[in-house]
Design a protein around this motif. Structure first.
Motif, PDB file in Angstrom:
ATOM      1  N   SER A  84     -13.450  34.032 -42.667  1.00 24.97           N
ATOM      2  CA  SER A  84     -14.363  32.940 -42.308  1.00 24.97           C
ATOM      3  C   SER A  84     -15.683  33.047 -43.066  1.00 24.97           C
ATOM      4  O   SER A  84     -16.273  32.027 -43.444  1.00 24.97           O
ATOM      5  N   THR A  85     -16.140  34.276 -43.325  1.00 22.33           N
ATOM      6  CA  THR A  85     -17.358  34.456 -44.120  1.00 22.33           C
ATOM      7  C   THR A  85     -17.110  34.066 -45.566  1.00 22.33           C
ATOM      8  O   THR A  85     -17.934  33.390 -46.197  1.00 22.33           O
ATOM      9  N   GLU A  86     -15.980  34.492 -46.106  1.00 21.61           N
ATOM     10  CA  GLU A  86     -15.647  34.114 -47.482  1.00 21.61           C
ATOM     11  C   GLU A  86     -15.520  32.597 -47.613  1.00 21.61           C
ATOM     12  O   GLU A  86     -15.995  31.996 -48.584  1.00 21.61           O
ATOM     13  N   PHE A  87     -14.891  31.986 -46.623  1.00 21.33           N
ATOM     14  CA  PHE A  87     -14.741  30.526 -46.608  1.00 21.33           C
ATOM     15  C   PHE A  87     -16.119  29.849 -46.642  1.00 21.33           C
ATOM     16  O   PHE A  87     -16.357  28.929 -47.443  1.00 21.33           O
ATOM     17  N   THR A  88     -17.024  30.319 -45.796  1.00 25.43           N
ATOM     18  CA  THR A  88     -18.359  29.727 -45.731  1.00 25.43           C
ATOM     19  C   THR A  88     -19.089  29.868 -47.059  1.00 25.43           C
ATOM     20  O   THR A  88     -19.731  28.921 -47.543  1.00 25.43           O
ATOM     21  N   CYS A  89     -18.993  31.037 -47.681  1.00 23.78           N
ATOM     22  CA  CYS A  89     -19.678  31.271 -48.955  1.00 23.78           C
ATOM     23  C   CYS A  89     -19.085  30.425 -50.076  1.00 23.78           C
ATOM     24  O   CYS A  89     -19.825  29.876 -50.908  1.00 23.78           O
ATOM     25  N   LEU A  90     -17.777  30.304 -50.115  1.00 15.86           N
ATOM     26  CA  LEU A  90     -17.135  29.505 -51.161  1.00 15.86           C
ATOM     27  C   LEU A  90     -17.546  28.039 -51.060  1.00 15.86           C
ATOM     28  O   LEU A  90     -17.849  27.391 -52.068  1.00 15.86           O
ATOM     29  N   VAL A  91     -17.535  27.503 -49.833  1.00 14.30           N
ATOM     30  CA  VAL A  91     -17.928  26.098 -49.663  1.00 14.30           C
ATOM     31  C   VAL A  91     -19.402  25.924 -50.028  1.00 14.30           C
ATOM     32  O   VAL A  91     -19.776  24.950 -50.701  1.00 14.30           O
TER      33      VAL A  91
ATOM     34  N   ASP B 187     -21.169  27.685 -52.176  1.00 11.66           N
ATOM     35  CA  ASP B 187     -21.282  27.723 -53.639  1.00 11.66           C
ATOM     36  C   ASP B 187     -20.802  26.419 -54.261  1.00 11.66           C
ATOM     37  O   ASP B 187     -21.378  25.928 -55.238  1.00 11.66           O
ATOM     38  N   ALA B 188     -19.725  25.856 -53.706  1.00 10.91           N
ATOM     39  CA  ALA B 188     -19.175  24.613 -54.255  1.00 10.91           C
ATOM     40  C   ALA B 188     -20.158  23.458 -54.129  1.00 10.91           C
ATOM     41  O   ALA B 188     -20.236  22.598 -55.016  1.00 10.91           O
ATOM     42  N   LEU B 189     -20.903  23.424 -53.044  1.00 11.61           N
ATOM     43  CA  LEU B 189     -21.854  22.321 -52.835  1.00 11.61           C
ATOM     44  C   LEU B 189     -22.975  22.337 -53.864  1.00 11.61           C
ATOM     45  O   LEU B 189     -23.640  21.318 -54.071  1.00 11.61           O
ATOM     46  N   ARG B 190     -23.182  23.467 -54.523  1.00 10.00           N
ATOM     47  CA  ARG B 190     -24.233  23.569 -55.539  1.00 10.00           C
ATOM     48  C   ARG B 190     -23.677  23.562 -56.959  1.00 10.00           C
ATOM     49  O   ARG B 190     -24.445  23.695 -57.916  1.00 10.00           O
ATOM     50  N   ALA B 191     -22.364  23.431 -57.095  1.00 11.40           N
ATOM     51  CA  ALA B 191     -21.725  23.563 -58.402  1.00 11.40           C
ATOM     52  C   ALA B 191     -21.406  22.204 -59.017  1.00 11.40           C
ATOM     53  O   ALA B 191     -21.362  21.181 -58.336  1.00 11.40           O
TER      54      ALA B 191
ATOM     55  N   LEU C  32     -13.623  24.932 -53.895  1.00 13.15           N
ATOM     56  CA  LEU C  32     -13.168  24.298 -52.657  1.00 13.15           C
ATOM     57  C   LEU C  32     -11.678  24.526 -52.424  1.00 13.15           C
ATOM     58  O   LEU C  32     -11.248  24.774 -51.292  1.00 13.15           O
ATOM     59  N   ALA C  33     -10.898  24.424 -53.495  1.00 16.76           N
ATOM     60  CA  ALA C  33      -9.458  24.674 -53.354  1.00 16.76           C
ATOM     61  C   ALA C  33      -9.214  26.118 -52.919  1.00 16.76           C
ATOM     62  O   ALA C  33      -8.349  26.393 -52.075  1.00 16.76           O
ATOM     63  N   GLU C  34      -9.982  27.038 -53.482  1.00 19.30           N
ATOM     64  CA  GLU C  34      -9.851  28.442 -53.096  1.00 19.30           C
ATOM     65  C   GLU C  34     -10.235  28.639 -51.631  1.00 19.30           C
ATOM     66  O   GLU C  34      -9.576  29.381 -50.890  1.00 19.30           O
ATOM     67  N   ALA C  35     -11.295  27.968 -51.197  1.00 22.04           N
ATOM     68  CA  ALA C  35     -11.723  28.081 -49.802  1.00 22.04           C
ATOM     69  C   ALA C  35     -10.672  27.526 -48.850  1.00 22.04           C
ATOM     70  O   ALA C  35     -10.329  28.158 -47.840  1.00 22.04           O
ATOM     71  N   LEU C  36     -10.140  26.362 -49.159  1.00 18.03           N
ATOM     72  CA  LEU C  36      -9.186  25.712 -48.247  1.00 18.03           C
ATOM     73  C   LEU C  36      -7.867  26.464 -48.176  1.00 18.03           C
ATOM     74  O   LEU C  36      -7.138  26.345 -47.185  1.00 18.03           O
ATOM     75  N   ARG C  37      -7.541  27.230 -49.205  1.00 20.60           N
ATOM     76  CA  ARG C  37      -6.325  28.045 -49.133  1.00 20.60           C
ATOM     77  C   ARG C  37      -6.434  29.147 -48.086  1.00 20.60           C
ATOM     78  O   ARG C  37      -5.419  29.685 -47.622  1.00 20.60           O
TER      79      ARG C  37
END
Length: 462
Positions: A122-129, A131-135, A144-149
């Motif tokens: 859940s922490t990794e998911f939060t960080c990935l999303v 990062d994606a919002l700033r990319a 985002l695809a990595e997070a949703l997996r």
């Protein structure tokens, strides 16, 4: 949060799961529930008293039970630490920290979970999303695809409806909706509407009352319909960057492609409705590409046929109408038509009774000789071919699905000798032939080509 190299992995985006050194660790139900309760605290310390109330769900606490309750908590904490210690000595104490908190009833023991980003999904998911919002879009789509997996189901499944879990569950659920929405936007920004579509559909299924999500899905469907037009099937052959496409429509509307037009062995061109019907593909070729001047087409055909040795010439007495010089079935003439080519393919024999006849063997031979000519003269343009064999020279042994499969099979087989035959094979099917054509069989055949590889012998089509 500082990233540590660890062999511990806790997954809570779905049923709780603990993996140590890549192996699942089985926890007793109470211990698993205790772990989830500590995760729900989101890094905050929780007193032993609160842990007992939430994990054991005891609402009334008698004074003489406090020590026993604390012992129960400590016993489960010890079990959990031993599980983490499977990754190496000291992991349990590092991950589950013990503290003390003054309270009106004295000093209370507290426990705090300290998992690194790579240790808690859940922490990794939060960080990935985040990062994606700033990319930029391309990087955002990947993140985002990595997070949703990571998402395996409802977060904190075992306690999702309890008060202490409601806030993190809502936060993660909202973050997932954000990730889905941003993934759709990212694919659209990159022009990949086909990849955005399944994500938008999933969002609408999960949130049927979301008006904005429904509007996005509607726009995507409209955009894809507009892009595909009459396209019914598109398959990119793996490793070759060659597309096989089936479209509904008119052969002569394929203005960006070379065309294949079937002829008889005498290469007649005059649409007199006796030898050649004006409604046939040959008749339309004369009208639509040569302005009704069949003699202009004859000039190009005679020039190309000069390279071939005729089989013979019929007499006027035996063949009263049409041309009398016969060429082998499988003869191909590349006729220039502006910036593209028309491949005149002899795949039938015109009898002296003026009836064209052909069979599966004739058609296979003709197609096998067509593709090398396309590779040589086709200027590496897409090549469009109608469902030859369904007109007046009907090949009664093959149905429409088999005809498409034979065209596709011989084309893919030709790629084994020359991968540069054409960047795209486009099979054009008329609307009235479509209902009798099973495109799922064609798609299955193409998937089989991918599985066998371009160097493998092709499957035989009847």
């Amino acid at each position: 949060m500082q990233i540590r190299t660890s062999c511990v992995r806790v997954s809570v985006l779905g049923p709780v799961r603990l993996d140590v050194n890549g192996t699942p660790v089985r926890l007793t139900p109470l211990t698993a529930r205790l772990l989830v309760r500590l995760i729900a605290a989101d890094g905050e310390a929780v007193t032993a008293r609160q842990l007992y109330r939430d994990v054991w769900q005891q609402t009334v606490e008698l004074p003489h039970q406090e020590l026993r309750n604390r012992n129960e908590v400590q016993k489960r904490i010890l079990e959990l630490r031993r599980a983490f210690d499977l990754a190496g000595p000291g992991h349990g104490a590092r991950i589950i920290r013990t503290g003390q908190l003054p309270s009106g009833r004295g000093i209370q023991s507290t426990y705090q979970l300290d998992l690194a980003e790579e240790e808690l999904d859940s922490t990794e998911f939060t960080c990935l999303v985040g990062d994606a919002l700033r990319a930029a879009p391309a990087s955002a789509v990947r993140l985002l695809a990595e997070a949703l997996r990571l998402w395996r189901g409802r977060p904190l499944t075992e306690v999702h409806d309890e008060e202490f879990a409601s806030a993190p569950v809502r936060r993660l659920a909202r973050l997932r909706q954000t990730a889905l929405r941003e993934l759709v936007d990212g694919h659209i920004a990159l022009g990949r509407h086909d990849l955005a579509l399944p994500v938008a559909e999933q969002t609408v299924r999960e949130r049927p009352d979301d008006v904005e999500a429904a509007a996005v899905l509607t726009r995507l469907n409209a955009r894809l319909r507009e892009r595909h037009g009459g396209e019914l099937l598109r398959h990119t052959l793996r490793g070759l960057r060659v597309d096989v496409v089936v479209v509904r429509g008119d052969l002569f509307d394929q203005e960006d492609a070379n065309l294949v037009v079937g002829f008889s062995d005498t290469f007649d061109t005059f649409p007199d409705d006796v030898v050649i019907s004006r409604e046939s593909v040959q008749g339309q070729l004369v009208d639509r590409l040569f302005g009704g001047r069949h003699k202009l087409l004859d000039v190009h055909l005679r020039r190309g046929l000069g390279r071939f040795t005729p089989l013979g010439t019929e007499s006027v007495r035996t063949k009263r109408r049409g041309r009398r010089v016969r060429y082998p079935v499988g003869t191909v003439v590349a006729v220039p038509a502006g910036r593209r080519r028309v491949f005149a393919l002899a795949y039938s024999r015109l009898g002296n009774d003026l009836r064209a006849r052909s069979g599966p063997a004739d058609l296979r031979l003709s197609l096998e000789r067509l593709w090398p000519s396309v590779a040589l003269h086709g200027l590496f343009k897409p090549v469009a071919i109608p469902l030859i064999g369904t007109g007046l020279s009907r090949i009664v042994e093959l149905d429409r699905t088999q005809l498409v499969l034979l065209i596709v099979e011989t084309f893919t087989q030709s790629l084994r000798q020359d991968p540069a035959v054409s960047p795209e094979l486009r099979v054009v099917i008329r609307a009235d032939d479509l209902e009798r054509t099973d495109l799922s069989a064609v798609e299955a055949f193409l998937r089989g080509v991918d599985e066998r590889g371009p160097a493998a012998p092709p499957a035989t089509v009847p």
